[in-house]
Design an enzyme around this catalytic site. Sequence first.
Site, short mmCIF file in Angstrom:
data_model
loop_
_atom_site.label_atom_id
_atom_site.label_comp_id
_atom_site.label_asym_id
_atom_site.label_seq_id
_atom_site.Cartn_x
_atom_site.Cartn_y
_atom_site.Cartn_z
N PRO A 30 6.67 -146.47 -3.79
CA PRO A 30 6.57 -145.23 -3.03
C PRO A 30 5.19 -145.09 -2.40
O PRO A 30 4.19 -145.52 -2.98
CB PRO A 30 6.80 -144.14 -4.09
CG PRO A 30 6.52 -144.79 -5.39
CD PRO A 30 6.81 -146.24 -5.23
N LYS A 31 5.14 -144.51 -1.21
CA LYS A 31 3.89 -144.27 -0.49
C LYS A 31 3.52 -142.80 -0.61
O LYS A 31 4.18 -141.93 -0.05
CB LYS A 31 4.04 -144.67 0.98
CG LYS A 31 2.86 -144.28 1.86
CD LYS A 31 1.61 -145.06 1.50
CE LYS A 31 0.46 -144.69 2.44
NZ LYS A 31 -0.08 -143.34 2.19
N PHE A 32 2.48 -142.51 -1.40
CA PHE A 32 2.06 -141.13 -1.62
C PHE A 32 1.13 -140.66 -0.50
O PHE A 32 0.42 -141.44 0.12
CB PHE A 32 1.33 -141.02 -2.96
CG PHE A 32 2.21 -141.24 -4.16
CD1 PHE A 32 3.01 -140.22 -4.64
CD2 PHE A 32 2.25 -142.48 -4.79
CE1 PHE A 32 3.83 -140.42 -5.74
CE2 PHE A 32 3.07 -142.69 -5.89
CZ PHE A 32 3.86 -141.66 -6.36
#
Length: 298
Positions: A30-32
């Site tokens: 996931p890309k926060f």
Amino acid sequence: MSTRLRPPVRVALARSVDVLPRGGPYAYEPKFDGHRLVVLRTAAGVLLQARSGRMVADSFPDLARAARALPEGTVLDGEVVVWTGGRTDFAAVQKRAMAGRARAAALARELPASYAAFDLLATGSADLRRLPYERRRAALVELLAPLGPPLQPVPMTTDPDTAEAWFASLREVGVEGLVAKRLDHPYRGGRREWQKLRHSETRDAVVVGFTGPRARPRTLVLVLPGDDEPVVSGRLGPHLQLRLAEALRESAAAPETGRLTTSDGTVYTPVPPDLSVEVQQTAVRNPVTTVVRLRGPD
């Protein structure tokens, strides 16, 4: 620290894609919405390096303190995030990033930072960047497992169906999208070999300044997730000028800064990071950042 890996560290980058890559040995993360941050544990202490190369340990004393538990020579790549109300808050991250030493301690208590590590570049005297991602990931998990928050490895899966489920469900907690990385590739700083799938073409950005008069700003100076280097927006339309002029009247000038200059030479008036806007970027090589709408105070 590694005898070969010294700051400033050139970080690996991602290129945008329209569909999730499949069919290869991929890892999906996931890309926060946060700030890119390299953590370097040296013999003398801890260095925190932003993507631009700027040292920011004074702004994140809580992370610097936690990183002292790392073995000497450790170099991590990851994202610093702040959670508020059960989701990541990029405006809060920017507040932390802009804080000087005097205010940083209070903000660390008010808006504690977390570090989502997604790569291990060095440990001891060994530079690990030539190793395939799969081996670096295993070493990263083994290194951070005994420590726990605020230093923790970002979630990862090699199952594209699980990744698709993450993409659909994690948006509610502020996840910008997914990053896909080849399991068999080394870490190549400065190259866009990773692939990034975003939820939409628009992104949120934090307003840190403006050009022109406060009553009719011409452009905005913005910070985007994943970076700390301000960018200048395209020319604002009349409607946005009026909306932003009204919002800027409520925002005092940043204390003790006067006028500032971006890396491309644009002189601007700084403001506290209290406003967010939705932006759209066109072109990859020389992107134009267009403000779509005002998000409002955080």
